[in-house]
Design a protein around this motif. Structure first.
Motif, mmCIF file in Angstrom:
data_model
loop_
_atom_site.group_PDB
_atom_site.id
_atom_site.type_symbol
_atom_site.label_atom_id
_atom_site.label_comp_id
_atom_site.label_asym_id
_atom_site.label_seq_id
_atom_site.Cartn_x
_atom_site.Cartn_y
_atom_site.Cartn_z
ATOM 1 N N MET A 76 0.837 -1.211 0.000
ATOM 2 C CA MET A 76 0.000 0.000 0.000
ATOM 3 C C MET A 76 0.867 1.255 0.000
ATOM 4 O O MET A 76 1.801 1.359 0.779
ATOM 5 C CB MET A 76 -0.838 0.048 1.285
ATOM 6 C CG MET A 76 -2.045 -0.841 1.250
ATOM 7 S SD MET A 76 -3.260 -0.262 0.081
ATOM 8 C CE MET A 76 -4.466 -1.561 0.281
ATOM 9 N N ILE A 77 0.518 2.215 -0.837
ATOM 10 C CA ILE A 77 1.116 3.533 -0.687
ATOM 11 C C ILE A 77 -0.020 4.531 -0.558
ATOM 12 O O ILE A 77 -1.183 4.209 -0.819
ATOM 13 C CB ILE A 77 2.022 3.922 -1.873
ATOM 14 C CG1 ILE A 77 1.304 3.752 -3.195
ATOM 15 C CG2 ILE A 77 3.303 3.128 -1.824
ATOM 16 C CD1 ILE A 77 2.022 4.414 -4.349
ATOM 17 N N GLN A 78 0.339 5.728 -0.144
ATOM 18 C CA GLN A 78 -0.680 6.765 -0.010
ATOM 19 C C GLN A 78 -0.209 8.020 -0.722
ATOM 20 O O GLN A 78 0.970 8.169 -1.021
ATOM 21 C CB GLN A 78 -0.914 7.050 1.468
ATOM 22 C CG GLN A 78 -1.487 5.829 2.183
ATOM 23 C CD GLN A 78 -2.129 6.198 3.489
ATOM 24 O OE1 GLN A 78 -1.559 6.934 4.280
ATOM 25 N NE2 GLN A 78 -3.317 5.680 3.711
ATOM 26 N N THR A 79 -1.157 8.935 -0.964
ATOM 27 C CA THR A 79 -0.761 10.184 -1.614
ATOM 28 C C THR A 79 -0.150 11.138 -0.601
ATOM 29 O O THR A 79 0.525 12.085 -0.971
ATOM 30 C CB THR A 79 -1.970 10.894 -2.253
ATOM 31 O OG1 THR A 79 -2.877 11.279 -1.198
ATOM 32 C CG2 THR A 79 -2.695 10.009 -3.239
ATOM 33 N N GLY A 80 -0.407 10.890 0.670
ATOM 34 C CA GLY A 80 0.090 11.812 1.682
ATOM 35 C C GLY A 80 -0.735 13.094 1.735
ATOM 36 O O GLY A 80 -0.363 14.041 2.413
ATOM 37 N N ILE A 81 -1.833 13.135 0.989
ATOM 38 C CA ILE A 81 -2.685 14.320 1.000
ATOM 39 C C ILE A 81 -3.918 14.003 1.842
ATOM 40 O O ILE A 81 -4.713 13.128 1.489
ATOM 41 C CB ILE A 81 -3.087 14.734 -0.426
ATOM 42 C CG1 ILE A 81 -1.821 15.053 -1.228
ATOM 43 C CG2 ILE A 81 -4.043 15.922 -0.406
ATOM 44 C CD1 ILE A 81 -2.047 15.165 -2.709
ATOM 45 N N THR A 82 -4.035 14.709 2.963
ATOM 46 C CA THR A 82 -5.157 14.441 3.856
ATOM 47 C C THR A 82 -6.452 14.699 3.113
ATOM 48 O O THR A 82 -6.579 15.670 2.389
ATOM 49 C CB THR A 82 -5.100 15.375 5.075
ATOM 50 O OG1 THR A 82 -3.746 15.534 5.430
ATOM 51 C CG2 THR A 82 -5.899 14.819 6.227
ATOM 52 N N GLY A 83 -7.402 13.839 3.316
ATOM 53 C CA GLY A 83 -8.666 13.996 2.607
ATOM 54 C C GLY A 83 -8.704 13.009 1.466
ATOM 55 O O GLY A 83 -9.613 12.191 1.370
ATOM 56 N N ILE A 84 -7.683 13.062 0.593
ATOM 57 C CA ILE A 84 -7.688 12.158 -0.552
ATOM 58 C C ILE A 84 -7.416 10.727 -0.097
ATOM 59 O O ILE A 84 -8.085 9.789 -0.532
ATOM 60 C CB ILE A 84 -6.658 12.613 -1.596
ATOM 61 C CG1 ILE A 84 -7.096 13.973 -2.127
ATOM 62 C CG2 ILE A 84 -6.556 11.598 -2.723
ATOM 63 C CD1 ILE A 84 -6.268 14.520 -3.222
ATOM 64 N N ASP A 85 -6.442 10.567 0.800
ATOM 65 C CA ASP A 85 -6.162 9.211 1.273
ATOM 66 C C ASP A 85 -7.385 8.599 1.950
ATOM 67 O O ASP A 85 -7.690 7.431 1.752
ATOM 68 C CB ASP A 85 -4.966 9.223 2.232
ATOM 69 C CG ASP A 85 -3.666 9.422 1.465
ATOM 70 O OD1 ASP A 85 -3.603 8.974 0.307
ATOM 71 O OD2 ASP A 85 -2.740 10.036 2.018
ATOM 72 N N GLU A 86 -8.100 9.418 2.707
ATOM 73 C CA GLU A 86 -9.314 8.932 3.362
ATOM 74 C C GLU A 86 -10.326 8.483 2.311
ATOM 75 O O GLU A 86 -10.971 7.450 2.448
ATOM 76 C CB GLU A 86 -9.943 10.011 4.237
ATOM 77 C CG GLU A 86 -9.253 10.223 5.576
ATOM 78 C CD GLU A 86 -7.915 10.941 5.459
ATOM 79 O OE1 GLU A 86 -7.569 11.393 4.335
ATOM 80 O OE2 GLU A 86 -7.203 11.042 6.470
ATOM 81 N N MET A 87 -10.440 9.276 1.236
ATOM 82 C CA MET A 87 -11.394 8.911 0.188
ATOM 83 C C MET A 87 -11.012 7.614 -0.486
ATOM 84 O O MET A 87 -11.868 6.864 -0.944
ATOM 85 C CB MET A 87 -11.411 9.996 -0.887
ATOM 86 C CG MET A 87 -12.298 11.147 -0.556
ATOM 87 S SD MET A 87 -12.275 12.240 -1.975
ATOM 88 C CE MET A 87 -11.762 13.708 -1.174
ATOM 89 N N LEU A 88 -9.698 7.369 -0.590
ATOM 90 C CA LEU A 88 -9.244 6.168 -1.293
ATOM 91 C C LEU A 88 -9.300 4.934 -0.410
ATOM 92 O O LEU A 88 -8.917 3.854 -0.829
ATOM 93 C CB LEU A 88 -7.812 6.366 -1.798
ATOM 94 C CG LEU A 88 -7.648 7.426 -2.878
ATOM 95 C CD1 LEU A 88 -6.189 7.599 -3.236
ATOM 96 C CD2 LEU A 88 -8.468 7.066 -4.110
ATOM 97 N N GLY A 89 -9.768 5.099 0.810
ATOM 98 C CA GLY A 89 -9.816 3.958 1.711
ATOM 99 C C GLY A 89 -8.442 3.774 2.316
ATOM 100 O O GLY A 89 -7.792 4.720 2.709
ATOM 101 N N SER A 90 -7.925 2.563 2.296
ATOM 102 C CA SER A 90 -6.664 2.355 3.006
ATOM 103 C C SER A 90 -5.451 2.764 2.188
ATOM 104 O O SER A 90 -4.330 2.666 2.641
ATOM 105 C CB SER A 90 -6.567 0.903 3.433
ATOM 106 O OG SER A 90 -7.062 0.092 2.403
#
Ligand SMILES: Nc1nc2c(ncn2[C@@H]2O[C@H](COP(=O)(O)OP(=O)(O)OP(=O)(O)O)[C@@H](O)[C@H]2O)c(=O)[nH]1
Ligand SMILES: [Mg+2]
Lengths: 387, 236
Positions: A1-15
C-alpha cells in the motif's frame, strides 16, 4: 500500500493505493498539480519503498532541487532507495536508437534491469515527453514489466493536452486503476484548482471534484461553503463560532435585548487537511428570502435543531426545502442536549422524514469538540456523497 | 474595452491599439534584432504587466538589460527556461520563476499561472494612479523557435492553444517570436493559425524592414524601421 500523503484524498481512497496498481495524475496546462506526484513519492520513500523516477524533462540535479524547495526533502538522503532516470538518459537513448520502435525496447530493458537490480516497488513517471516520443500504447509498454511474479506499482504524471478522451484511453485501453485529474477554474480571479477523482478500480467511490488550494507547498482540500441553518435560537451562531478559527458575527440585539442573527455568521476553519468556509444563516422567518441565495453553491448543510423544542420541526422542514438539502449532503446537529430533553433520534428522523444515511449527532454547541465532530461528519459526507 | 498599444505607429494610429485576446507573431530571420522589436511590443505600458517566457536569455541578463532600457522591472514576471540547466539550485522569486528546461511545458504552464495569480493578487507593484481590472497583461515568448527544437509541433500547438485561451479569458495580449528560416513552411503555417497579426522582419543592406499582416486598414507594405531608445521608429 502507498498513499498520496494528501489528507482527505487518502481517506477517500480507503486504506490507500494497492500494490501493483496503475495510477494517473492528469494535469491540464497551467494547473499546479505537481504536488500530487511529489507527495506520493515522498510518502513512498518515508515508508521505505524502493522507487524509480523517470523524468525526461529535467536533470536529476534539478529534480532534487525541486523536491528540496517544495518539500524540504533531500532525495540524496534516499540514495539506496531511489533511482532517477533523467533527461540525460533520454538523450543518450535517442542517440543510440533514432528509430522509436527500437527505442521502446531499449527503454524497456533499461527499466527492467534497473528495477531488478534495485528491487524497485514503485515506478514514478513524468509521462509527457515519453508520450510525445512514443505515443500512448508504446510509451506505456516500456513501463509494463513483471519482475518475478509481481508488477511494480506505476504512478504517472501527465500533461494532458487532449482532455477527457485521453483519460478514457488510460482507463479503458491501459487498465489504469486510479485516475485523478487536476484542472483549474476558468476565471483567472479568484484562481482555484480542483481535483477530480475520475475512477478507481478497487472501490465504487463515486466520481467527484473538490477544489484545492496550496498553502506552504501542501495541498489543502477546499470546501468553499458549508451552511449552518436551523430554526430561531437553536444555536447556529454558537455553532459557527465554536467551529471557526476566526469569524465575523452577524448578530444584532433585538427589541428585548437578546442577540439574533440579522445578516449571516461567517467563519473560516482549517480542519484535517481541509480549508472550509462556513456560513451561518439567520433563523427568523423574515429572512427566508435570502436563504436560497445563501445556500446556492454550498457543498453541505448542518441543520441545527434544538432538542428541547420538538414543536419547531415544521420550521425545520421548511428550511430543508429552502436550502435544497435533497441535492447536497446534510447532517443534523441535535443541539442543547446538555439540557433536559426527551427527543429521540428516531423521533427526529421520523418528523423530518430523513433518509437513513443522514447522520444525527446529539451535541452541545457550547462544546467545541462536539461541534468539530459534526464538521468532521459533514466533511465525510461531502467527500463520499454521490453528487 | 482595454486596448494594448504596440508602439508601432503604423498599427496604433489606425487601430488605436489592439484589443484583448489578440496574438502577434514576429517572424524574423536570425540576428535581425527581432527580440529588440519584440521587447518593444511586449513591455508593460503604464498600469500594465508583462509575463515573459525566456528560452534564449537568462533572466538575470534580461533583467539587467531591462534596467538599462528603463523598463519597469517591478511590472515584469519572467519564466526562465535555461538557467536551471546550468544552475540547478536557482530558486523562484515573485518576479522570476525557473523551469527545468524548455521541454518542461508542465513547469512553464504552472509558473505562468503562478505569475498571473500574483499579479491579480496585487503581489506585483501596483501603479497608484492607474489600477485597472482585470490588470492588463502582455505575454511574450522569446522564442517559439527554441520551444520547437525541444517539442513536437503538434504538442506545442496544443499547449499554446490552451494557454492562449487562458490569456484571452484574462483579457491579455500575446507576442511571440519565431525564426522563419529554421523551420519549414508547414511549421510556420501552423504557428500562424494561433495568431491574429503577423509582423515579418527582413534585413536589407540599408537596414531593417517590417511588414504587417492581418490588420484591416493597416498597410501591408514593407517599411524601414529602427529602434531608438526603446522606441520603434518607422522611416521611409
Ligand atoms: N444550554 C445550551 N445553550 C445553548 C447551546 N447552544 C446555544 N445555546 C444558547 O442558545 C441561545 C441562542 O443561541 P444562538 O447561537 O444565538 O442561536 P441562533 O440559532 O444563532 O439564533 P438566531 O440567529 O436568532 O436564529 C444562546 O443563548 C446560546 O448561548 C447549547 O448547546 N446548550
Ligand atoms: Mg444566530
Amino acid at each position: 500500500m502507498i498513499q498520496t500523503g494528501i489528507t482527505g484524498i487518502d481517506e477517500m481512497l480507503g486504506s490507500g493505493i494497492p500494490r501493483g496498481t496503475r495510477v494517473l495524475f492528469s494535469m491540464e496546462p497551467g494547473v499546479d498539480g505537481r504536488l500530487f506526484m511529489i507527495s506520493t513519492l515522498n510518502n513512498a520513500l518515508s515508508r521505505n519503498h524502493r522507487c524509480l523516477v523517470i523524468i525526461p524533462t529535467s536533470t536529476a540535479r534539478v529534480f532534487r532541487s525541486e523536491i528540496l524547495t517544495l518539500k524540504k526533502v533531500d532525495i540524496d538522503d534516499y540514495k539506496d532507495k531511489l533511482v532517477v532516470l533523467d533527461s540525460s538518459v533520454r538523450d543518450s537513448l535517442h542517440k543510440k536508437c533514432p528509430v522509436p520502435a527500437e527505442r521502446v525496447n531499449e527503454w524497456k530493458s533499461l527499466i527492467r534491469e534497473t528495477c531488478e537490480k534495485n528491487l524497485i516497488d514503485i515506478i514514478f513517471v513524468y509521462f509527457d515527453l515519453i508520450y510525445e516520443d512514443l505515443g500512448l500504447e508504446e510509451g506505456f509498454r516500456m513501463l509494463d514489466i513483471t519482475i518475478g511474479d509481481r508488477k511494480p506499482t506505476v504512478v504517472l504524471e501527465h500533461l494532458n493536452l487532449e482532455g477527457d478522451d485521453l483519460l478514457t484511453r488510460f482507463s479503458a485501453d491501459l487498465a489504469f486503476d486510479l485516475i485523478i485529474s487536476l484542472k483549474s477554474s476558468f476565471t483567472p480571479a479568484p484562481y482555484f484548482n480542483f481535483f477530480t477523482l475520475e475512477y478507481t478500480s478497487w472501490s465504487n467511490m463515486p466520481r467527484r471534484s473538490i477544489p484545492y488550494i496550496i498553502i506552504n507547498n501542501t495541498i489543502s482540500l477546499y470546501i468553499p461553503k458549508i451552511i449552518v441553518t436551523g430554526p430561531p435560537a437553536s444555536g447556529k451562531t454558537t455553532f459557527v463560532n465554536q467551529a471557526s478559527d476566526r469569524g465575523i458575527s452577524g448578530d444584532r440585539k433585538d427589541l428585548k435585548g437578546a442577540a439574533t442573527t440579522v445578516a449571516m455568521d461567517l467563519g473560516w476553519l482549517h480542519f484535517k487537511g481541509f480549508d472550509i468556509t462556513i456560513y451561518g444563516t439567520p433563523g427568523q422567518p423574515r429572512f427566508d428570502p435570502i436563504l436560497p441565495q445563501l445556500a446556492s453553491h454550498a457543498m453541505g448543510v448542518v441543520m441545527v435543531i434544538d432538542v428541547t423544542r420538538p414543536e419547531q420541526m415544521a420550521r425545520v422542514r421548511t428550511l430543508m426545502e429552502l436550502a435544497k438539502v435533497n441535492l447536497i449532503p446534510m447532517v443534523i446537529a441535535a443541539n442543547k442536549c446538555d439540557l433536559p430533553h426527551d427527543f429521540s433520534e428516531n423521533e427526529i428522523r421520523d418528523s423530518l422524514h430523513l433518509k437513513a444515511d443522514v447522520p444525527i449527532h446529539f451535541i452541545s454547541a457550547l462544546r467545541r469538540s462536539d461541534v468539530r465532530l459534526v464538521v468532521e461528519s459533514l466533511v465525510h459526507c461531502i467527500t463520499t456523497y454521490p453528487f | 474595452m482595454y486596448t494594448y498599444k504596440t508602439g508601432i505607429a503604423l498599427i496604433d494610429d489606425v487601430t488605436g491599439g489592439l484589443g484583448p485576446g489578440m496574438n502577434i507573431l514576429i517572424l524574423a530571420p536570425p540576428l535581425s534584432g527581432a527580440d529588440t522589436l519584440g521587447a518593444c511590443i511586449a513591455r508593460p505600458g503604464t498600469g500594465e504587466y508583462s509575463i515573459i517566457i525566456s528560452t534564449e536569455e537568462r533572466s538575470i541578463d534580461m533583467a539587467n538589460r531591462f534596467s538599462a532600457e528603463n523598463l519597469n522591472r517591478n511590472h515584469i514576471g519572467i519564466i526562465d527556461a535555461i538557467t536551471k540547466m546550468s544552475s540547478p539550485e536557482a530558486s523562484d522569486s515573485v518576479h522570476v520563476k525557473f523551469v527545468a528546461s524548455p521541454s518542461d511545458l508542465t513547469g512553464i504552464g504552472i509558473k505562468f499561472s503562478q505569475i498571473v495569480e500574483s499579479i491579480f493578487n496585487g503581489e506585483f507593484e501596483v501603479s497608484a494612479d492607474v489600477d485597472l481590472f482585470p490588470p492588463p497583461i502582455r505575454f511574450y515568448i522569446n522564442s517559439l523557435s527554441t520551444l520547437l527544437m525541444y517539442r513536437k509541433l503538434e504538442v506545442l500547438y496544443q499547449f499554446l492553444h490552451v494557454l492562449g485561451a487562458k490569456l484571452k479569458k484574462m483579457e491579455g495580449f500575446g507576442v511571440y517570436i519565431l525564426n522563419n528560416e529554421s523551420f519549414d513552411e508547414k511549421t510556420v503555417a501552423v504557428m500562424k493559425q494561433l495568431m491574429n497579426v503577423v509582423i515579418e522582419v527582413k534585413v536589407e543592406s540599408d537596414g531593417h524592414y517590417l511588414r504587417i499582416r492581418g490588420l484591416s486598414g493597416v498597410s501591408g507594405d514593407w517599411y524601414k524601421f529602427r529602434i531608438e531608445n526603446g522606441e520603434v521608429v518607422i522611416g521611409k
